[in-house]
Design a protein around this motif. Structure first.
Motif, PDB file in Angstrom:
ATOM      1  N   PHE A  14       0.793  -1.177  -0.160  1.00 19.54           N
ATOM      2  CA  PHE A  14       0.174  -0.121   0.129  1.00 19.54           C
ATOM      3  C   PHE A  14       0.794   1.331   0.049  1.00 19.54           C
ATOM      4  CE2 PHE A  14      -2.143   3.403   2.424  1.00 19.54           C
ATOM      5  CZ  PHE A  14      -3.190   3.612   1.520  1.00 19.54           C
ATOM      6  N   ILE A  15       1.981   1.384   0.721  1.00 16.38           N
ATOM      7  CA  ILE A  15       2.793   2.243   0.811  1.00 16.38           C
ATOM      8  C   ILE A  15       3.554   2.645  -0.392  1.00 16.38           C
ATOM      9  CG2 ILE A  15       4.922   3.289   1.798  1.00 16.38           C
ATOM     10  CD1 ILE A  15       3.859   1.978   4.506  1.00 16.38           C
ATOM     11  N   GLU A  16       3.930   1.572  -1.070  1.00 22.99           N
ATOM     12  CA  GLU A  16       4.633   1.533  -2.474  1.00 22.99           C
ATOM     13  C   GLU A  16       3.607   2.087  -3.587  1.00 22.99           C
ATOM     14  OE1 GLU A  16       6.202  -2.415  -2.953  1.00 22.99           O
ATOM     15  OE2 GLU A  16       8.178  -1.668  -2.002  1.00 22.99           O
ATOM     16  N   VAL A  17       2.176   1.616  -3.393  1.00 22.68           N
ATOM     17  CA  VAL A  17       1.411   2.246  -4.300  1.00 22.68           C
ATOM     18  C   VAL A  17       1.112   3.616  -4.139  1.00 22.68           C
ATOM     19  CG1 VAL A  17      -1.250   1.780  -5.098  1.00 22.68           C
ATOM     20  CG2 VAL A  17       0.193   0.069  -4.941  1.00 22.68           C
ATOM     21  N   LEU A  18       1.142   3.954  -2.918  1.00 32.54           N
ATOM     22  CA  LEU A  18       0.886   5.341  -2.437  1.00 32.54           C
ATOM     23  C   LEU A  18       1.879   6.254  -3.123  1.00 32.54           C
ATOM     24  CD1 LEU A  18      -1.096   7.279  -1.317  1.00 32.54           C
ATOM     25  CD2 LEU A  18       0.063   6.861   1.029  1.00 32.54           C
ATOM     26  N   GLY A  19       3.174   5.769  -3.107  1.00 36.06           N
ATOM     27  CA  GLY A  19       4.309   6.397  -3.652  1.00 36.06           C
ATOM     28  C   GLY A  19       4.139   6.721  -5.252  1.00 36.06           C
ATOM     29  N   VAL A  20       3.803   5.418  -5.950  1.00 36.84           N
ATOM     30  CA  VAL A  20       3.759   5.916  -7.211  1.00 36.84           C
ATOM     31  C   VAL A  20       2.427   6.564  -7.566  1.00 36.84           C
ATOM     32  CG1 VAL A  20       3.053   4.316  -9.383  1.00 36.84           C
ATOM     33  CG2 VAL A  20       4.755   3.462  -7.563  1.00 36.84           C
ATOM     34  N   LEU A  57       8.205  13.932  -7.242  1.00 39.68           N
ATOM     35  CA  LEU A  57       9.155  12.744  -7.364  1.00 39.68           C
ATOM     36  C   LEU A  57       9.842  12.529  -6.000  1.00 39.68           C
ATOM     37  CD1 LEU A  57      10.898  13.366 -10.923  1.00 39.68           C
ATOM     38  CD2 LEU A  57       9.608  11.345 -10.090  1.00 39.68           C
ATOM     39  N   ILE A  58      10.128  13.652  -5.415  1.00 42.74           N
ATOM     40  CA  ILE A  58      11.077  13.565  -4.069  1.00 42.74           C
ATOM     41  C   ILE A  58       9.970  12.933  -2.938  1.00 42.74           C
ATOM     42  CG2 ILE A  58      11.787  14.719  -1.930  1.00 42.74           C
ATOM     43  CD1 ILE A  58      12.881  16.924  -4.014  1.00 42.74           C
ATOM     44  N   LEU A  59       8.586  13.233  -2.917  1.00 42.74           N
ATOM     45  CA  LEU A  59       7.788  12.839  -1.954  1.00 42.74           C
ATOM     46  C   LEU A  59       7.541  11.082  -2.518  1.00 42.74           C
ATOM     47  CD1 LEU A  59       6.005  13.213   0.414  1.00 42.74           C
ATOM     48  CD2 LEU A  59       4.237  14.056  -1.089  1.00 42.74           C
ATOM     49  N   GLY A  60       7.169  10.890  -3.624  1.00 43.75           N
ATOM     50  CA  GLY A  60       6.965   9.753  -4.106  1.00 43.75           C
ATOM     51  C   GLY A  60       8.215   8.630  -3.828  1.00 43.75           C
ATOM     52  N   LEU A  61       9.368   9.213  -3.847  1.00 43.51           N
ATOM     53  CA  LEU A  61      10.668   8.494  -3.775  1.00 43.51           C
ATOM     54  C   LEU A  61      10.593   7.866  -2.305  1.00 43.51           C
ATOM     55  CD1 LEU A  61      13.340   9.986  -6.175  1.00 43.51           C
ATOM     56  CD2 LEU A  61      12.302   7.703  -5.989  1.00 43.51           C
ATOM     57  N   ASP A  62      10.174   8.856  -1.588  1.00 46.37           N
ATOM     58  CA  ASP A  62      10.394   8.737  -0.017  1.00 46.37           C
ATOM     59  C   ASP A  62       9.354   7.622   0.378  1.00 46.37           C
ATOM     60  OD1 ASP A  62      12.070  10.618   0.618  1.00 46.37           O
ATOM     61  OD2 ASP A  62      10.602  12.174   1.247  1.00 46.37           O
ATOM     62  N   PHE A  63       8.212   7.714  -0.257  1.00 49.03           N
ATOM     63  CA  PHE A  63       7.269   6.593   0.144  1.00 49.03           C
ATOM     64  C   PHE A  63       7.725   5.100  -0.466  1.00 49.03           C
ATOM     65  CE2 PHE A  63       4.332   9.740   0.938  1.00 49.03           C
ATOM     66  CZ  PHE A  63       3.441   9.323   1.946  1.00 49.03           C
ATOM     67  N   LEU A  64       8.356   5.269  -1.617  1.00 54.63           N
ATOM     68  CA  LEU A  64       8.901   3.777  -2.182  1.00 54.63           C
ATOM     69  C   LEU A  64       9.959   3.320  -1.163  1.00 54.63           C
ATOM     70  CD1 LEU A  64       8.730   5.050  -5.929  1.00 54.63           C
ATOM     71  CD2 LEU A  64       7.374   3.157  -4.773  1.00 54.63           C
ATOM     72  N   ILE A  65      10.731   4.231  -0.840  1.00 60.17           N
ATOM     73  CA  ILE A  65      12.003   3.899   0.089  1.00 60.17           C
ATOM     74  C   ILE A  65      11.399   3.451   1.388  1.00 60.17           C
ATOM     75  CG2 ILE A  65      13.764   4.726   1.558  1.00 60.17           C
ATOM     76  CD1 ILE A  65      14.442   6.432  -0.802  1.00 60.17           C
ATOM     77  N   ALA A  66      10.359   4.034   1.911  1.00 57.99           N
ATOM     78  CA  ALA A  66       9.620   3.473   3.345  1.00 57.99           C
ATOM     79  C   ALA A  66       9.104   1.956   2.939  1.00 57.99           C
ATOM     80  CB  ALA A  66       8.686   4.309   3.487  1.00 57.99           C
ATOM     81  N   GLY A  67       8.481   1.691   1.864  1.00 58.96           N
ATOM     82  CA  GLY A  67       7.799   0.302   1.735  1.00 58.96           C
ATOM     83  C   GLY A  67       8.667  -0.708   1.354  1.00 58.96           C
ATOM     84  N   ASP A  68       9.847  -0.166   0.618  1.00 57.18           N
ATOM     85  CA  ASP A  68      10.944  -1.254   0.442  1.00 57.18           C
ATOM     86  C   ASP A  68      11.614  -1.675   1.808  1.00 57.18           C
ATOM     87  OD1 ASP A  68      10.948  -1.423  -2.280  1.00 57.18           O
ATOM     88  OD2 ASP A  68      12.249  -0.142  -2.878  1.00 57.18           O
ATOM     89  N   VAL A  69      11.929  -0.593   2.645  1.00 56.06           N
ATOM     90  CA  VAL A  69      12.563  -0.890   4.119  1.00 56.06           C
ATOM     91  C   VAL A  69      11.648  -1.816   4.677  1.00 56.06           C
ATOM     92  CG1 VAL A  69      13.020   0.271   5.987  1.00 56.06           C
ATOM     93  CG2 VAL A  69      13.982   1.153   4.056  1.00 56.06           C
ATOM     94  N   ILE A  70      10.161  -1.564   4.674  1.00 50.39           N
ATOM     95  CA  ILE A  70       9.407  -2.324   5.559  1.00 50.39           C
ATOM     96  C   ILE A  70       9.265  -3.789   4.987  1.00 50.39           C
ATOM     97  CG2 ILE A  70       6.887  -2.665   5.959  1.00 50.39           C
ATOM     98  CD1 ILE A  70       6.612   0.341   6.408  1.00 50.39           C
ATOM     99  N   LYS A  71       9.403  -3.940   4.015  1.00 48.37           N
ATOM    100  CA  LYS A  71       8.955  -5.171   3.044  1.00 48.37           C
ATOM    101  C   LYS A  71      10.667  -5.873   3.484  1.00 48.37           C
ATOM    102  CE  LYS A  71       7.280  -5.301  -0.755  1.00 48.37           C
ATOM    103  NZ  LYS A  71       6.668  -5.088  -2.104  1.00 48.37           N
ATOM    104  N   THR A  72      11.570  -5.380   3.229  1.00 48.59           N
ATOM    105  CA  THR A  72      12.826  -6.148   3.333  1.00 48.59           C
ATOM    106  C   THR A  72      13.140  -6.359   4.932  1.00 48.59           C
ATOM    107  OG1 THR A  72      13.775  -5.253   1.297  1.00 48.59           O
ATOM    108  CG2 THR A  72      15.182  -6.136   2.718  1.00 48.59           C
ATOM    109  N   VAL A  73      12.970  -5.551   5.749  1.00 47.49           N
ATOM    110  CA  VAL A  73      13.433  -5.682   7.179  1.00 47.49           C
ATOM    111  C   VAL A  73      12.614  -6.827   7.913  1.00 47.49           C
ATOM    112  CG1 VAL A  73      13.956  -4.526   9.257  1.00 47.49           C
ATOM    113  CG2 VAL A  73      14.582  -3.543   7.174  1.00 47.49           C
ATOM    114  N   ILE A  74      11.386  -6.381   7.611  1.00 45.61           N
ATOM    115  CA  ILE A  74      10.369  -7.505   8.189  1.00 45.61           C
ATOM    116  C   ILE A  74      10.059  -8.923   7.604  1.00 45.61           C
ATOM    117  CG2 ILE A  74       8.048  -7.693   9.272  1.00 45.61           C
ATOM    118  CD1 ILE A  74       8.258  -4.641   9.829  1.00 45.61           C
ATOM    119  N   ILE A  75       9.771  -8.783   6.257  1.00 48.05           N
ATOM    120  CA  ILE A  75       9.332 -10.015   5.367  1.00 48.05           C
ATOM    121  C   ILE A  75      10.410 -10.632   4.903  1.00 48.05           C
ATOM    122  CG2 ILE A  75       8.238 -10.850   3.566  1.00 48.05           C
ATOM    123  CD1 ILE A  75       6.242  -8.465   3.738  1.00 48.05           C
ATOM    124  N   ALA A  76      11.497 -10.237   4.156  1.00 53.51           N
ATOM    125  CA  ALA A  76      12.526 -10.815   3.462  1.00 53.51           C
ATOM    126  C   ALA A  76      13.906 -10.449   3.973  1.00 53.51           C
ATOM    127  CB  ALA A  76      12.358 -10.812   2.080  1.00 53.51           C
TER     128      ALA A  76
END
Length: 130
Positions: A14-20, A57-76
């Motif tokens: 959801f956070i990544e989709v929000l960023g896009v 772009l700056i705001l969207g990139l921040d959301f994309l980074i947050a989504g990647d961090v959540i997914k990688t640190v907690i899930i994989a």
């Protein structure tokens, strides 16, 4: 535990989709404003257009980074995936950094009040107010 991981994965997605959506929406809104501006051929209108796209772009990139961090640190959280995340975050952070310099006209660690932000930060000797 599987339900927890599914919920976290859904939140990250959801956070990544929000960023896009922020990037696409910001581009669409800024483009619409630019094309409907009375004198869109002026340099000032073009600079507002560029700044609007860069801000989205700056705001969207921040959301994309947050989504990647959540997914990688907690899930994989394997070593290879964390290394991949590190590279992705570095690339996105570099993009955000360069976009910030483009939009604001100064380095992020400089205080814009002392650089003459109203004139794009192009003063040779800023006057400091104390």
């Amino acid at each position: 535990m599987d339900t927890f991981l599914e919920v976290i994965d859904a939140i990250a997605l959801f956070i990544e989709v929000l960023g896009v959506a922020i990037i696409v929406g910001g581009f669409a809104i800024t483009s619409w404003r630019f094309l409907h501006h009375r004198m869109f051929h002026e340099q000032r209108a073009f600079m507002h257009y560029r700044h609007g796209i860069a801000r989205a772009l700056i705001l969207g990139l921040d959301f994309l980074i947050a989504g990647d961090v959540i997914k990688t640190v907690i899930i994989a959280n394997t070593g290879q995936q964390v290394a991949t995340l590190g590279v992705i975050v570095l690339i996105r952070a570099f993009l955000a950094f360069t976009l910030h310099v483009e939009v604001e006209g100064h380095w992020p660690w400089q205080d814009s009040r002392y650089l003459g932000a109203a004139d794009g930060g192009r003063r040779d000797s800023p006057e400091r107010e104390r």
